[in-house]
Design an enzyme around this catalytic site. Structure first.
Site, mmCIF file in Angstrom:
data_model
loop_
_atom_site.group_PDB
_atom_site.id
_atom_site.type_symbol
_atom_site.label_atom_id
_atom_site.label_comp_id
_atom_site.label_asym_id
_atom_site.label_seq_id
_atom_site.Cartn_x
_atom_site.Cartn_y
_atom_site.Cartn_z
ATOM 1 C CB SER A 60 -5.189 1.528 6.877
ATOM 2 O OG SER A 60 -4.436 2.100 5.830
ATOM 3 C CE1 TYR A 107 1.135 0.739 2.928
ATOM 4 C CE2 TYR A 107 -0.776 2.139 3.223
ATOM 5 C CZ TYR A 107 -0.214 0.955 2.790
ATOM 6 O OH TYR A 107 -1.006 0.002 2.232
ATOM 7 C CB THR A 162 2.823 -1.615 5.833
ATOM 8 O OG1 THR A 162 1.731 -1.954 6.683
ATOM 9 C CG2 THR A 162 2.663 -2.320 4.498
ATOM 10 C CE LYS A 179 -0.485 -6.210 6.880
ATOM 11 N NZ LYS A 179 -0.585 -5.564 5.575
ATOM 12 C CG HIS A 214 -0.109 -5.621 0.907
ATOM 13 N ND1 HIS A 214 0.601 -4.768 1.694
ATOM 14 C CD2 HIS A 214 -1.217 -4.924 0.527
ATOM 15 C CE1 HIS A 214 -0.040 -3.603 1.793
ATOM 16 N NE2 HIS A 214 -1.152 -3.682 1.098
HETATM 17 C C1 LIG Z 1 -8.895 -3.471 0.333
HETATM 18 C C2 LIG Z 1 -7.570 -3.691 1.019
HETATM 19 C C3 LIG Z 1 -6.832 -2.595 1.464
HETATM 20 C C4 LIG Z 1 -5.616 -2.803 2.113
HETATM 21 N N1 LIG Z 1 -4.937 -1.719 2.617
HETATM 22 C C5 LIG Z 1 -3.830 -1.922 3.372
HETATM 23 C C6 LIG Z 1 -3.210 -0.836 4.039
HETATM 24 O O1 LIG Z 1 -3.658 0.299 3.970
HETATM 25 N N2 LIG Z 1 -2.093 -1.099 4.778
HETATM 26 C C7 LIG Z 1 -1.577 -2.363 4.898
HETATM 27 O O2 LIG Z 1 -0.576 -2.562 5.576
HETATM 28 N N3 LIG Z 1 -2.173 -3.407 4.297
HETATM 29 C C8 LIG Z 1 -3.279 -3.220 3.550
HETATM 30 N N4 LIG Z 1 -3.913 -4.297 2.981
HETATM 31 C C9 LIG Z 1 -3.387 -5.651 3.216
HETATM 32 C C10 LIG Z 1 -3.995 -6.267 4.478
HETATM 33 O O3 LIG Z 1 -3.523 -5.631 5.633
HETATM 34 C C11 LIG Z 1 -3.649 -7.768 4.583
HETATM 35 O O4 LIG Z 1 -2.258 -7.923 4.504
HETATM 36 C C12 LIG Z 1 -4.322 -8.612 3.512
HETATM 37 O O5 LIG Z 1 -5.605 -8.127 3.219
HETATM 38 C C13 LIG Z 1 -4.422 -10.052 3.976
HETATM 39 O O6 LIG Z 1 -4.919 -10.876 2.992
HETATM 40 P P1 LIG Z 1 -6.468 -11.324 2.886
HETATM 41 O O7 LIG Z 1 -7.212 -10.130 2.400
HETATM 42 O O8 LIG Z 1 -6.432 -12.407 1.869
HETATM 43 O O9 LIG Z 1 -6.910 -11.760 4.239
HETATM 44 C C14 LIG Z 1 -5.114 -4.111 2.301
HETATM 45 C C15 LIG Z 1 -5.873 -5.203 1.848
HETATM 46 C C16 LIG Z 1 -7.084 -5.006 1.223
HETATM 47 C C17 LIG Z 1 -7.886 -6.208 0.782
#
Ligand SMILES: Cc1cc2nc3c(=O)[nH]c(=O)nc-3n(C[C@H](O)[C@H](O)[C@H](O)COP(=O)(O)O)c2cc1C
Length: 368
Positions: free
Chosen positions: A107, A130, A150, A244, A268
């Site tokens: 990330s 981002y 994203t 994404k 997300h």
């Molecule tokens: C703690 C956490 C932090 C996240 N941070 C980002 C991020 O920095 N950038 C991003 O594109 N998605 C972020 N996401 C989304 C994840 O990339 C992903 O889309 C999502 O976790 C998928 O769902 P799941 O947790 O149910 O598998 C984050 C998700 C979580 C749980």
């Protein structure tokens, strides 16, 4: 609890090991959290269609993804603040992904600098961008093979758990948080020894941009980023570019027309807006719109059966989010190894039980 048998066991362990404020940050969803539940319901509602008397004595889940081999149809999703889960969490996840033979996505909001992850972990590395952080030259120089843009964080989603807990970056040491930390001494000692997480990819300093760091800390994104900006990014980044957060055929087709290498159907993990479709439900429409191009999906995937269903609906690979973080929180790198091994074993067993020798043959293997 005995030996963890699945992601749910790791989730329970993670809940015990992490302070409430950190667990809730990982676990929480947007608004009334109905999106979280919808993601699960959509996967649970899909059933598989077994083909009996098929030779499944040899089974294959390795795929080609982004022009390179992957040992399973899996990618670790980008997640910010992995260091709050475990110091050096980004490196642990990247190393576990490398051992499992799958790509890891770092990330923008990682707690280890992208160059350090490349140096210390190796393996297949993707970098998530981002839109507040348009600078991607460092990822190029550090040999990241793909950029993941994203698109679903134009503004921050409303997460009531975080609001209630006073979650903020940098961490504010309120009396409640100090009490919470004191109830989780192993986590607290690790964090104190290592120092609280920072955001080195966007740190102000020589060459750094203080305004970008401030924006990212407050999750203030560039809500003006649109298709023209995307086209410019496509021109500027010479390697694979995945988008994404796409949730319909219209946007997916436009991404491809502007030169994307693929899209990631995602809400997300239900963290941005509750009232969005479950990504697994939009896969067939997107697949029809983008032909053979790379289609990935995430949000709610907790076992290999879920992965098999998404592949049967047209995805090439699944991104894992919280599932691997539970492993990281519970047992560090070994926990991530174990979660990934469970996914692979589950995919393999499911292929055998539905009479499918190769994930490439999963199309139309859903019931009904
Ligand atoms: C703690 C956490 C932090 C996240 N941070 C980002 C991020 O920095 N950038 C991003 O594109 N998605 C972020 N996401 C989304 C994840 O990339 C992903 O889309 C999502 O976790 C998928 O769902 P799941 O947790 O149910 O598998 C984050 C998700 C979580 C749980």
């Amino acid at each position: 609890m005995g030996i963890p048998l699945g992601v749910e066991d790791y989730r329970r362990l993670a809940r015990r090991r992490l302070p409430r404020i950190v667990f809730d940050y990982i676990e929480g969803g947007a608004d009334d959290e109905s999106g979280l539940a919808r993601n699960r319901h959509a996967l649970d509602a899909l059933l598989l269609d077994p083909a009996r008397l098929t030779d499944v004595s040899v089974r294959k889940q390795a795929i080609s993804l982004g022009g390179k081999p992957a040992d399973a149809p899996l990618v670790i999703a980008p997640m910010g603040l992995n260091g709050a889960c475990r110091p050096d969490g980004d490196v642990a996840l990247a190393r576990a992904a490398a051992r499992a033979g799958i790509p890891f996505t770092l990330s923008t909001a990682s707690n280890v600098a992208l160059e350090d992850v490349a140096r210390r972990a190796g393996g297949r590395l993707w970098f998530q961008l981002y839109v507040v952080h348009r600078e991607h030259a460092r990822a190029l120089a550090a040999d990241y093979e793909a950029l993941v843009l994203t698109t679903d964080v134009t503004v921050n989603g409303r997460r009531e758990r975080d609001l209630r807990n006073g979650f903020a970056v940098p961490f504010r040491l309120t009396p409640r948080i100090v009490l919470d930390a004191s109830l989780h001494p192993a986590w607290t000692v690790r964090q104190l020894r290592h120092g609280l997480p920072t955001l080195p990819n966007v740190e102000a300093g020589p060459g750094g941009d203080a305004s970008v760091q401030a924006a990212l800390l407050q999750r203030r994104m560039d809500a003006g980023f649109c298709w023209d900006d995307f086209a410019a990014l496509r021109d500027a980044w010479p390697r694979r570019l995945y988008v994404k957060g796409v949730l319909n055929a219209r946007d997916a087709a436009r991404c491809m027309a502007l030169g994307a290498d693929g899209v990631i159907a995602s809400n997300h993990g239900g963290r941005q807006l509750a009232d969005l479709p479950a990504p697994v439900d939009v896969l067939p429409g997107i697949r029809a719109a983008i032909g053979e191009a790379t289609l990935m999906v995430d949000s709610g995937f907790r076992n290999g059966r879920d992965v098999v269903k998404a592949l049967a609906r047209g995805a090439n690979a699944v991104m894992l989010g919280r599932a691997v973080l539970y492993g990281l929180a519970a047992r560090g790198e070994a926990g991530v190894d174990d979660v990934l091994a469970m996914f692979k074993a589950d995919i393999d067993r499911t292929l055998a039980l539905i009479g499918c020798p190769d994930v490439a043959l999963l199309g139309a293997r859903l019931h009904g």
